[in-house]
Motif scaffolding. Sequence first.
Motif, PDB file in Angstrom:
ATOM      1  N   MET A 174      14.382  10.934  -1.406  1.00  0.00           N
ATOM      2  CA  MET A 174      13.762  12.242  -1.175  1.00  0.00           C
ATOM      3  C   MET A 174      12.239  12.113  -1.083  1.00  0.00           C
ATOM      4  N   THR A 175      11.682  11.212  -1.870  1.00  0.00           N
ATOM      5  CA  THR A 175      10.233  10.979  -1.832  1.00  0.00           C
ATOM      6  C   THR A 175       9.822  10.380  -0.499  1.00  0.00           C
ATOM      7  N   ASP A 206       9.874   2.604   3.735  1.00  0.00           N
ATOM      8  CA  ASP A 206      11.209   2.044   3.481  1.00  0.00           C
ATOM      9  C   ASP A 206      11.165   0.779   2.621  1.00  0.00           C
ATOM     10  N   LYS A 207       9.979   0.210   2.443  1.00  0.00           N
ATOM     11  CA  LYS A 207       9.862  -1.050   1.687  1.00  0.00           C
ATOM     12  C   LYS A 207       9.676  -0.818   0.189  1.00  0.00           C
ATOM     13  N   ILE A 208       9.169   0.360  -0.184  1.00  0.00           N
ATOM     14  CA  ILE A 208       8.896   0.625  -1.594  1.00  0.00           C
ATOM     15  C   ILE A 208      10.172   1.135  -2.272  1.00  0.00           C
ATOM     16  N   ASP A 209      10.631   0.397  -3.295  1.00  0.00           N
ATOM     17  CA  ASP A 209      11.835   0.777  -4.036  1.00  0.00           C
ATOM     18  C   ASP A 209      11.557   0.683  -5.542  1.00  0.00           C
ATOM     19  N   ARG A 210      12.610   0.830  -6.349  1.00  0.00           N
ATOM     20  CA  ARG A 210      12.436   0.839  -7.796  1.00  0.00           C
ATOM     21  C   ARG A 210      11.844  -0.477  -8.306  1.00  0.00           C
ATOM     22  N   GLN A 211      12.288  -1.589  -7.744  1.00  0.00           N
ATOM     23  CA  GLN A 211      11.802  -2.904  -8.191  1.00  0.00           C
ATOM     24  C   GLN A 211      10.298  -3.053  -7.939  1.00  0.00           C
ATOM     25  N   VAL A 212       9.852  -2.636  -6.765  1.00  0.00           N
ATOM     26  CA  VAL A 212       8.421  -2.703  -6.431  1.00  0.00           C
ATOM     27  C   VAL A 212       7.618  -1.811  -7.373  1.00  0.00           C
ATOM     28  N   LEU A 213       8.114  -0.589  -7.609  1.00  0.00           N
ATOM     29  CA  LEU A 213       7.421   0.351  -8.491  1.00  0.00           C
ATOM     30  C   LEU A 213       7.331  -0.190  -9.917  1.00  0.00           C
ATOM     31  N   HIS A 214       8.445  -0.783 -10.424  1.00  0.00           N
ATOM     32  CA  HIS A 214       8.447  -1.327 -11.786  1.00  0.00           C
ATOM     33  C   HIS A 214       7.459  -2.482 -11.932  1.00  0.00           C
ATOM     34  N   SER A 266       0.844  -1.195   0.000  1.00  0.00           N
ATOM     35  CA  SER A 266       0.000   0.000   0.000  1.00  0.00           C
ATOM     36  C   SER A 266       0.883   1.251   0.000  1.00  0.00           C
ATOM     37  N   GLY A 267       0.558   2.211  -0.871  1.00  0.00           N
ATOM     38  CA  GLY A 267       1.315   3.460  -0.912  1.00  0.00           C
ATOM     39  C   GLY A 267       2.062   3.690  -2.211  1.00  0.00           C
ATOM     40  N   ILE A 268       1.970   2.750  -3.158  1.00  0.00           N
ATOM     41  CA  ILE A 268       2.697   2.896  -4.422  1.00  0.00           C
ATOM     42  C   ILE A 268       2.223   4.126  -5.193  1.00  0.00           C
ATOM     43  N   SER A 269       0.910   4.329  -5.261  1.00  0.00           N
ATOM     44  CA  SER A 269       0.363   5.485  -5.998  1.00  0.00           C
ATOM     45  C   SER A 269       0.813   6.801  -5.374  1.00  0.00           C
ATOM     46  N   HIS A 270       0.911   6.822  -4.032  1.00  0.00           N
ATOM     47  CA  HIS A 270       1.391   8.005  -3.319  1.00  0.00           C
ATOM     48  C   HIS A 270       2.838   8.303  -3.728  1.00  0.00           C
ATOM     49  N   PHE A 271       3.652   7.252  -3.839  1.00  0.00           N
ATOM     50  CA  PHE A 271       5.044   7.401  -4.272  1.00  0.00           C
ATOM     51  C   PHE A 271       5.120   7.927  -5.704  1.00  0.00           C
ATOM     52  N   LEU A 272       4.307   7.341  -6.607  1.00  0.00           N
ATOM     53  CA  LEU A 272       4.339   7.746  -8.011  1.00  0.00           C
ATOM     54  C   LEU A 272       3.931   9.205  -8.189  1.00  0.00           C
ATOM     55  N   GLU A 273       2.982   9.658  -7.361  1.00  0.00           N
ATOM     56  CA  GLU A 273       2.547  11.055  -7.413  1.00  0.00           C
ATOM     57  C   GLU A 273       3.705  11.984  -7.051  1.00  0.00           C
ATOM     58  N   LYS A 274       4.452  11.623  -5.997  1.00  0.00           N
ATOM     59  CA  LYS A 274       5.569  12.475  -5.556  1.00  0.00           C
ATOM     60  C   LYS A 274       6.772  12.400  -6.505  1.00  0.00           C
ATOM     61  N   LEU A 275       6.915  11.255  -7.197  1.00  0.00           N
ATOM     62  CA  LEU A 275       8.058  11.073  -8.092  1.00  0.00           C
ATOM     63  C   LEU A 275       7.828  11.655  -9.486  1.00  0.00           C
TER      64      LEU A 275
END
Length: 519
Positions: free
Chosen positions: A177-178, A225-233, A100-109
């Motif tokens: 930074m995100t 701290d668990k969401i990284d590039r691999q999870v986002l991809h 949970s929180g991937i969309s929040h990360f993508l918005e900030k990135l």
Amino acid sequence: MAAAMAWLRRGAWGPARRCGLAAGRSYSGGGAYPSVSLSCPLPGVPKAVFAAAEGRERFETRVTVLENGLRVASQKKFGQFCTVGILINSGSRHEAKYLSGISHFLEKLAFSSTAQFGSKDEILLTLEKHGGICDCQASRDTIMYAVSADAKGLDTVVNLLADVALQPRLSDEEIEMTRAAIRFELEDLNMRPDPEPLLTEMIHAAAYRDNTVGLNRFCPVENTDKIDRQVLHSYLRNYYTPDRMVLAGVGIEHEQLVECAKKYLLGVEPVWGSGQTKDVDRSVAQYTGGIVKVEKDMSDVSLGPTPIPELTHIMIGLESCSFLEEDFIPFAVLNMMMGGGGSFSAGGPGKGMFTRLYLNVLNRHHWMYNATSYHHSYEDTGLLCIHASADPKQVREMVEIITREFILMAGAIGEVELERAKTQLKSMLMMNLESRPVIFEDVGRQVLATNTRKLPHELCTLISEVKSTDIKRVVTKMLHKKPAVAALGDLTDLPTYEHIQAALSSKDGRLPRMYRLFR
């Protein structure tokens, strides 16, 4: 025109008399002062060309589907600037199989470094050359990347949008930074004097427990701290596909936008690869009802020379309908009829001072600080809520006042009251659609959901057709559902969920009486 006036002064009346011209008073020079019929053409004057209303096609939204499934939608609008963006059928409701929180990360990135642009500053400098600004918003069901810029820079803008959506670098530094930005936002969310964003999260969690739109829109602290590039991809590979995207534009020519889409969004390999999608969540929202309570000390939320008093906030909601159903319009009228706001709202025409939550609640109960109606609607469900705030000692009475208002929705509706609500809804709709970014979002969201767009005059016709019987019908259906309740603050005197449910099932909306042996 000079020739025509000379002709009039000479008094050459032959054929003109047949058009209703007659001699009358005389000029000082001796010429006759004519009585001219405006229905007859004057000799020597070019034939007038009158402005005519353009056909409906000028106002219709044009939609083209490319070979890869991407939809391109455009709307004409006069002006030098345009608003263009990519809307994606992706959001927090699709994160059931992910952290949970991937969309929040993508918005900030969003609008960070990409394959073509080395940094966010480079993107902003590119946009500045065309007087442009950019923004990204993530909601429960949609992520939207948008740019407003001079229409002459359309090619650059679409190229940039395609790169931002499909070729983000997602560097370790940017992700770190995100994480910091999200942690700060979460802290700020809990310290704000206005609890509405937090209550909206809570009411969705209560109404749709652990599914679709009930999933958290904000990233939980433990997941930062668990969401990284691999999870986002892994997420982007499944949800950032052309068939789930709409390229929408307002203030540009449709053919030009289609050409740019073919140039930059057709046959493009995303940075995460274009493998077969396998984990796409197509779950339909399941309304559960329930209660979410957060006991919280609100005494120090707003300190200063004029601090806001300690309040308890309650939000009660019931399932309505999706925006694809016919009942969506009656629910929108009902929400406008309930209206409401804060106890310190300035009055005046169009401010909703004649809505029910003002007349029946805020005007009668001075101790109520807020009573506002909200309507959240999605492609498969909806939620009509009332948010109320008061002193912790008045919580029980406040809840009963709100449950009574829900029951009264199914009662008699005055003709003046209904017409006022419909007029105000049409007024707000048309006023909002004066804004180019709002038109853009409306075009994008409607085409994303339905592949077409209902025009404002069509919506106004549907609003005008709503009758009091329609309101009663949708309310009666709504009241048969279990309520969703969100409560924040000092909850010592909060009635039980069962008592709130019983009140909403009763004829008068009153809570069951409680008898205490000791007070």
